[in-house]
Design a protein around this motif. Sequence first.
Motif, mmCIF file in Angstrom:
data_model
loop_
_atom_site.group_PDB
_atom_site.id
_atom_site.type_symbol
_atom_site.label_atom_id
_atom_site.label_comp_id
_atom_site.label_asym_id
_atom_site.label_seq_id
_atom_site.Cartn_x
_atom_site.Cartn_y
_atom_site.Cartn_z
ATOM 1 N N ASN A 114 -10.096 18.262 0.857
ATOM 2 C CA ASN A 114 -9.686 18.875 2.127
ATOM 3 C C ASN A 114 -10.633 18.550 3.273
ATOM 4 O O ASN A 114 -10.752 19.329 4.229
ATOM 5 N N GLN A 115 -11.300 17.415 3.186
ATOM 6 C CA GLN A 115 -12.225 16.994 4.241
ATOM 7 C C GLN A 115 -11.723 15.763 4.979
ATOM 8 O O GLN A 115 -12.454 15.201 5.797
ATOM 9 N N VAL A 116 -10.502 15.345 4.712
ATOM 10 C CA VAL A 116 -9.975 14.122 5.309
ATOM 11 C C VAL A 116 -9.338 14.433 6.660
ATOM 12 O O VAL A 116 -8.523 15.355 6.772
ATOM 13 N N SER A 117 -9.709 13.668 7.671
ATOM 14 C CA SER A 117 -9.035 13.728 8.964
ATOM 15 C C SER A 117 -8.107 12.530 9.053
ATOM 16 O O SER A 117 -8.564 11.382 9.056
ATOM 17 N N GLY A 118 -6.813 12.776 9.107
ATOM 18 C CA GLY A 118 -5.842 11.692 9.102
ATOM 19 C C GLY A 118 -5.333 11.421 7.706
ATOM 20 O O GLY A 118 -5.061 12.345 6.938
ATOM 21 N N LYS A 119 -5.241 10.137 7.334
ATOM 22 C CA LYS A 119 -4.581 9.764 6.096
ATOM 23 C C LYS A 119 -5.419 8.809 5.253
ATOM 24 O O LYS A 119 -6.249 8.061 5.760
ATOM 25 N N LEU A 120 -5.151 8.839 3.945
ATOM 26 C CA LEU A 120 -5.717 7.906 2.989
ATOM 27 C C LEU A 120 -4.609 6.993 2.476
ATOM 28 O O LEU A 120 -3.448 7.403 2.392
ATOM 29 N N VAL A 121 -5.000 5.770 2.109
ATOM 30 C CA VAL A 121 -4.023 4.825 1.581
ATOM 31 C C VAL A 121 -4.565 4.206 0.304
ATOM 32 O O VAL A 121 -5.773 4.002 0.168
ATOM 33 N N LEU A 122 -3.670 3.945 -0.621
ATOM 34 C CA LEU A 122 -3.997 3.261 -1.864
ATOM 35 C C LEU A 122 -3.432 1.847 -1.784
ATOM 36 O O LEU A 122 -2.227 1.663 -1.640
ATOM 37 N N VAL A 123 -4.315 0.850 -1.843
ATOM 38 C CA VAL A 123 -3.893 -0.536 -1.715
ATOM 39 C C VAL A 123 -3.405 -1.023 -3.082
ATOM 40 O O VAL A 123 -4.176 -1.076 -4.039
ATOM 41 N N ILE A 124 -2.155 -1.388 -3.172
ATOM 42 C CA ILE A 124 -1.543 -1.831 -4.417
ATOM 43 C C ILE A 124 -1.664 -3.339 -4.591
ATOM 44 O O ILE A 124 -1.970 -3.836 -5.674
ATOM 45 N N ASP A 125 -1.409 -4.085 -3.525
ATOM 46 C CA ASP A 125 -1.451 -5.544 -3.568
ATOM 47 C C ASP A 125 -2.375 -6.038 -2.457
ATOM 48 O O ASP A 125 -1.997 -6.037 -1.291
ATOM 49 N N GLU A 126 -3.558 -6.452 -2.802
ATOM 50 C CA GLU A 126 -4.548 -6.858 -1.804
ATOM 51 C C GLU A 126 -4.162 -8.147 -1.090
ATOM 52 O O GLU A 126 -4.732 -8.449 -0.033
ATOM 53 N N ALA A 153 0.851 -1.193 0.000
ATOM 54 C CA ALA A 153 0.000 0.000 0.000
ATOM 55 C C ALA A 153 0.881 1.236 0.000
ATOM 56 O O ALA A 153 2.046 1.191 0.408
ATOM 57 N N ALA A 154 0.312 2.338 -0.455
ATOM 58 C CA ALA A 154 1.029 3.617 -0.488
ATOM 59 C C ALA A 154 0.155 4.700 0.121
ATOM 60 O O ALA A 154 -1.050 4.778 -0.157
ATOM 61 N N GLY A 155 0.750 5.531 0.970
ATOM 62 C CA GLY A 155 0.029 6.653 1.551
ATOM 63 C C GLY A 155 -0.088 7.794 0.560
ATOM 64 O O GLY A 155 0.789 8.014 -0.272
ATOM 65 N N LEU A 156 -1.193 8.531 0.654
ATOM 66 C CA LEU A 156 -1.405 9.718 -0.184
ATOM 67 C C LEU A 156 -1.027 10.966 0.593
ATOM 68 O O LEU A 156 -1.335 11.082 1.793
ATOM 69 N N ASN A 157 -0.388 11.907 -0.089
ATOM 70 C CA ASN A 157 0.033 13.165 0.519
ATOM 71 C C ASN A 157 -0.274 14.321 -0.422
ATOM 72 O O ASN A 157 -0.433 14.129 -1.631
ATOM 73 N N ARG A 158 -0.321 15.522 0.129
ATOM 74 C CA ARG A 158 -0.620 16.694 -0.696
ATOM 75 C C ARG A 158 0.416 16.875 -1.799
ATOM 76 O O ARG A 158 0.103 17.399 -2.874
ATOM 77 N N ALA A 159 1.634 16.443 -1.549
ATOM 78 C CA ALA A 159 2.654 16.530 -2.592
ATOM 79 C C ALA A 159 2.248 15.745 -3.830
ATOM 80 O O ALA A 159 2.573 16.137 -4.957
ATOM 81 N N ASP A 160 1.519 14.647 -3.642
ATOM 82 C CA ASP A 160 1.051 13.863 -4.788
ATOM 83 C C ASP A 160 0.027 14.656 -5.600
ATOM 84 O O ASP A 160 0.003 14.579 -6.832
ATOM 85 N N LEU A 161 -0.830 15.418 -4.909
ATOM 86 C CA LEU A 161 -1.790 16.277 -5.617
ATOM 87 C C LEU A 161 -1.056 17.322 -6.444
ATOM 88 O O LEU A 161 -1.424 17.598 -7.597
ATOM 89 N N LEU A 162 -0.033 17.924 -5.855
ATOM 90 C CA LEU A 162 0.716 18.955 -6.573
ATOM 91 C C LEU A 162 1.457 18.364 -7.768
ATOM 92 O O LEU A 162 1.501 18.968 -8.843
#
Length: 320
Positions: A305-317, A32-41
């Motif tokens: 901008n409504q997320v409290s905490g972090k989101l994750v993208l699951v790459i390998d289930e 899995a990979a965490g999402l960050n604002r840098a990814d949006l930019l």
Amino acid sequence: MKALQGVEGRVEWSERPAPACEAGQIRVRVAAAGLNRADLLQRAGLYPPPPGASDILGLECSGVISEVGPGSAWQVGERVCCLLAGGGMAEEVVLDSRHALPVPAGLSLHEAAVLPEVYATAWLNLFQLAALQPGEKVLLHAGASGVGSAAIQLCKAFGNPCWVSVGSAERLAYCESLGAQGGAIRSTDLESLRDFAPFDVILDPVGASYAELNLELLARDGRWVNIGLMGGTKTTLNLALVLGKRVQLIGSTLRNRDDLFKAELLADLQRQVWPLFAEGRLLPQLSRAFAAKDAVAAFDELASNQVSGKLVLVIDEQLQ
């Protein structure tokens, strides 16, 4: 291998060659990979990776080591989470072996994926650069963000009362549940932060629009660490206050630091912070996990901008 790229303001999966694993490196099968604002930019074309870094999205990930280059002490099969300059949102990633940390005991790989970037950022800026001392007061802007969530917990663990600015009453309650003393909602009563001042340290990802208020809220010998520019790049400051209060304004980035700096930062993090997860004093604030096929929805949610905490993208289930 499949990898996620930012293309003209959108994200899409593409086939990319798997990188070689050289001396001092490890190859990780990404869970899995965490999402960050840098990814949006980066998706928007506004934050290209540093020279030599992968242009694949993703500044942090978790997974299982599948190959070890000469000179590394890691073993194939070990579970790790990784700090990256790019490349985390792919089926595998090759990285400097010093930029990986063991998954804390009791945590899943999904939970571990959201730790490296935010805890490294919070630890670097509060405890290394700002030299936060026990008992000193802290103000965290964007307190419900991933970095804010980590910073609140670190402040509580190391004896620093902290306050936050956030976007809603719900997010303020979330921050207080993590250990914040209180705070202000930016759309209605940001000026009420004066009631809690002065602060010894302010951690600010907003920038220009908060600059004048930050200066007024700081205590004498206060440290103001700017880590983002969500509120613009240009402002006017009263330099008499800077001098009179002996304020230190520290501009800080992590992504473009050199390999040795990051290695030493993560070694310090492993010594001083990682044991607190096993003790239950720190918890990963994983808000939601998205399947790889839902990457567009994951990025849209982060952009809300409504997320409290972090989101994750699951790459390998298959990897948990």
